[in-house]
Design a protein around this motif. Structure first.
Motif, short mmCIF file in Angstrom:
data_model
loop_
_atom_site.label_atom_id
_atom_site.label_comp_id
_atom_site.label_asym_id
_atom_site.label_seq_id
_atom_site.Cartn_x
_atom_site.Cartn_y
_atom_site.Cartn_z
N SER A 1 0.95 -1.35 0.01
CA SER A 1 -0.03 0.07 0.10
C SER A 1 0.83 1.33 0.07
O SER A 1 2.04 1.39 0.75
CB SER A 1 -0.83 -0.09 1.30
OG SER A 1 -1.75 -1.08 1.29
N PRO A 2 0.32 2.15 -0.71
CA PRO A 2 1.32 3.50 -0.55
C PRO A 2 1.31 4.09 0.79
O PRO A 2 0.50 3.81 1.58
CB PRO A 2 0.52 4.44 -1.46
CG PRO A 2 -1.05 4.02 -1.43
CD PRO A 2 -0.90 2.58 -1.32
N GLN A 3 2.30 4.84 1.07
CA GLN A 3 2.52 5.58 2.35
C GLN A 3 2.08 7.06 2.04
O GLN A 3 2.67 7.63 1.13
CB GLN A 3 3.83 5.43 2.96
CG GLN A 3 4.33 4.22 3.29
CD GLN A 3 5.59 3.95 4.01
OE1 GLN A 3 6.80 4.30 3.32
NE2 GLN A 3 5.79 3.76 5.33
N PHE A 4 1.42 7.73 2.76
CA PHE A 4 0.92 9.07 2.83
C PHE A 4 1.72 9.80 3.80
O PHE A 4 1.91 9.29 5.08
CB PHE A 4 -0.53 9.23 2.89
CG PHE A 4 -1.35 8.53 1.75
CD1 PHE A 4 -1.70 9.04 0.52
CD2 PHE A 4 -1.70 7.11 1.69
CE1 PHE A 4 -2.27 8.80 -0.38
CE2 PHE A 4 -2.43 6.71 0.58
CZ PHE A 4 -2.60 7.45 -0.36
N HIS B 1 4.01 8.92 -3.16
CA HIS B 1 4.98 8.76 -4.22
C HIS B 1 4.25 7.82 -5.35
O HIS B 1 3.41 6.70 -4.95
CB HIS B 1 6.22 8.18 -4.00
CG HIS B 1 6.95 9.11 -3.04
ND1 HIS B 1 6.93 9.22 -1.77
CD2 HIS B 1 8.12 10.23 -3.34
CE1 HIS B 1 7.79 10.16 -1.17
NE2 HIS B 1 8.36 10.62 -2.30
N LEU B 2 4.12 8.13 -6.62
CA LEU B 2 3.74 7.22 -7.77
C LEU B 2 5.10 6.72 -8.43
O LEU B 2 5.43 7.28 -9.34
CB LEU B 2 2.73 8.21 -8.58
CG LEU B 2 1.78 8.78 -8.17
CD1 LEU B 2 1.03 9.88 -9.11
CD2 LEU B 2 0.53 7.83 -8.03
N VAL B 3 5.49 5.55 -8.01
CA VAL B 3 6.41 4.83 -8.58
C VAL B 3 5.87 3.30 -8.84
O VAL B 3 5.05 2.86 -8.28
CB VAL B 3 7.74 4.97 -7.57
CG1 VAL B 3 8.27 6.49 -7.38
CG2 VAL B 3 7.37 4.23 -6.41
N PHE C 1 -6.78 13.74 -5.88
CA PHE C 1 -5.25 14.05 -5.88
C PHE C 1 -5.25 14.60 -7.14
O PHE C 1 -5.66 14.35 -8.34
CB PHE C 1 -4.57 12.73 -5.66
CG PHE C 1 -4.68 12.24 -4.22
CD1 PHE C 1 -3.55 12.50 -3.47
CD2 PHE C 1 -5.86 11.73 -3.44
CE1 PHE C 1 -3.38 12.12 -2.08
CE2 PHE C 1 -5.41 11.26 -2.30
CZ PHE C 1 -4.27 11.74 -1.46
N ARG C 2 -4.13 15.33 -7.21
CA ARG C 2 -3.36 15.96 -8.39
C ARG C 2 -1.91 15.38 -8.47
O ARG C 2 -1.15 15.00 -7.34
CB ARG C 2 -3.19 17.49 -8.41
CG ARG C 2 -4.53 18.03 -8.42
CD ARG C 2 -4.94 18.07 -9.77
NE ARG C 2 -4.66 18.92 -10.89
CZ ARG C 2 -4.86 18.62 -12.12
NH1 ARG C 2 -5.50 17.61 -12.50
NH2 ARG C 2 -4.10 19.32 -13.13
N ARG C 3 -1.37 15.21 -9.55
CA ARG C 3 0.07 14.78 -9.66
C ARG C 3 0.90 15.99 -10.22
O ARG C 3 0.77 16.92 -11.09
CB ARG C 3 0.11 13.69 -10.83
CG ARG C 3 1.51 13.15 -10.93
CD ARG C 3 1.45 12.13 -12.08
NE ARG C 3 1.46 12.81 -13.45
CZ ARG C 3 2.60 13.48 -14.13
NH1 ARG C 3 3.91 13.29 -13.44
NH2 ARG C 3 2.33 14.15 -15.18
N SER C 4 2.25 15.94 -9.60
CA SER C 4 3.22 16.44 -9.90
C SER C 4 4.45 15.86 -9.93
O SER C 4 4.75 15.44 -8.68
CB SER C 4 3.51 17.99 -8.89
OG SER C 4 4.72 18.61 -8.95
N GLN C 5 5.10 15.72 -11.04
CA GLN C 5 6.20 14.69 -11.06
C GLN C 5 5.89 13.38 -10.55
O GLN C 5 4.71 12.86 -11.11
CB GLN C 5 7.63 15.35 -10.41
CG GLN C 5 8.09 16.48 -11.25
CD GLN C 5 9.22 17.28 -10.62
OE1 GLN C 5 9.11 18.30 -10.51
NE2 GLN C 5 10.20 16.31 -10.12
N ASN C 6 6.48 12.78 -9.79
CA ASN C 6 6.03 11.48 -9.11
C ASN C 6 5.54 11.59 -7.87
O ASN C 6 5.36 10.45 -7.20
CB ASN C 6 7.20 10.39 -9.15
CG ASN C 6 8.38 10.96 -8.12
OD1 ASN C 6 8.16 11.85 -7.51
ND2 ASN C 6 9.35 10.35 -7.96
N ILE C 7 4.77 12.42 -7.54
CA ILE C 7 4.19 12.96 -6.37
C ILE C 7 2.67 12.96 -6.71
O ILE C 7 2.11 14.10 -7.43
CB ILE C 7 4.55 14.02 -5.50
CG1 ILE C 7 6.30 14.20 -5.05
CG2 ILE C 7 3.76 14.44 -4.28
CD1 ILE C 7 6.40 12.94 -4.11
N ALA C 8 1.87 12.38 -5.90
CA ALA C 8 0.26 12.66 -5.95
C ALA C 8 0.06 13.32 -4.48
O ALA C 8 0.27 12.82 -3.63
CB ALA C 8 -0.68 11.09 -6.06
#
Length: 254
Positions: A8-11, A33-35, A51-58
């Motif tokens: 699961s993603p960490q927030f 992180h979106l990886v 959510f919105r994306r900026s580089q590899n960050i949501a």
């Protein structure tokens, strides 16, 4: 048989900082992180969740005392351009948009730099270098595209490609249920073309052609004049406590 738990993603939560849209307010964001291989699927789910994306960050707002930021998506298949919007389309009939893989160029950066210097000289992106710009475009693990808008060249109708001056650029994520406009910019000398509006209209047309239901516009900030333009593209849905709901401007105004 041993079962391995799904990763699961960490927030994470940012510290408070002055809000760039509403004076006297402070913003906080929750982000992850979106990886990896699951990044496209995760980006779809998170974008649908506001959510919105900026580089590899949501990221999405997580402000303690304000709920002015509202996620907005246009219902592309139901959209009909207004008379003024049709004028914008006609005004830019000499432009052609070509979709490419997300690769930066010096030509793009020159236009980006001119746009920032003219429109956002004191903004948070004002000091971005060519390397920063390259990271903004390339640092993605999802299906990201660059759409370049150029004047039609003499062989456009033969090759299908615009060969003239670069006028505007949109960085866009292609998702399972729509197109998400990450960032766009244009030549500030062509203010009378309403290029920001034109690029949104072009994305609506592309979503329709692809059979996709939505164009995600990011956040509408209630009380921020610079965000009012997003309300012109109806019908649209807003994300609230009950999920995505069709926005009824007249009902809200009463």
């Amino acid at each position: 048989m041993t079962q391995h738990p799904t990763q699961s993603p960490q927030f994470f939560l940012t510290a408070p900082s002055p809000c760039p849209y509403l004076e006297g307010q402070f913003e906080r964001k929750v982000f992850t992180h979106l990886v990896g291989d699951k990044a496209p699927e995760m980006n779809d789910l998170l974008t649908q969740g506001g959510f919105r994306r900026s580089q590899n960050i949501a990221y999405r707002p997580a402000c303690e005392s304000c709920r002015a930021c509202v996620s907005v998506r246009i219902l592309a298949q139901e959209f009909t351009a207004s008379r003024n919007m049709r004028r914008v389309i006609q005004r830019n009939a000499d432009l052609i948009g070509a979709m490419h893989d997300a690769q930066p160029s010096t030509e793009q950066y020159s236009l980006f730099r001119a746009y920032l210097d003219a429109r956002h000289r004191r903004g948070g992106m004002s000091d971005m270098t060519v390397l920063d710009y390259a990271m903004m475009v390339e640092d993605t693990h999802v299906d990201t595209k660059i759409i370049e808008y150029r004047r039609r060249g003499p062989d456009t109708f033969i090759t299908g490609k615009g060969q003239g001056e670069l006028i505007a650029v949109a960085l866009t994520d292609k998702m399972a249920d729509g197109l998400s406009m990450v960032y766009s910019y244009f030549n500030p000398d062509f203010e009378d073309r309403s290029l920001g509006t034109f690029m949104i209209l072009d994305h609506i047309a592309r979503a329709k052609a692809m059979g996709l239901p939505h164009v995600y516009l990011g956040y509408w900030v209630n009380g921020s004049r610079k965000m009012n333009y997003k309300m012109r593209f109806m019908p649209q849905e807003h994300l609230g406590p009950k999920g995505w709901e069709r926005y009824d401007h007249e009902a809200v105004s009463r």
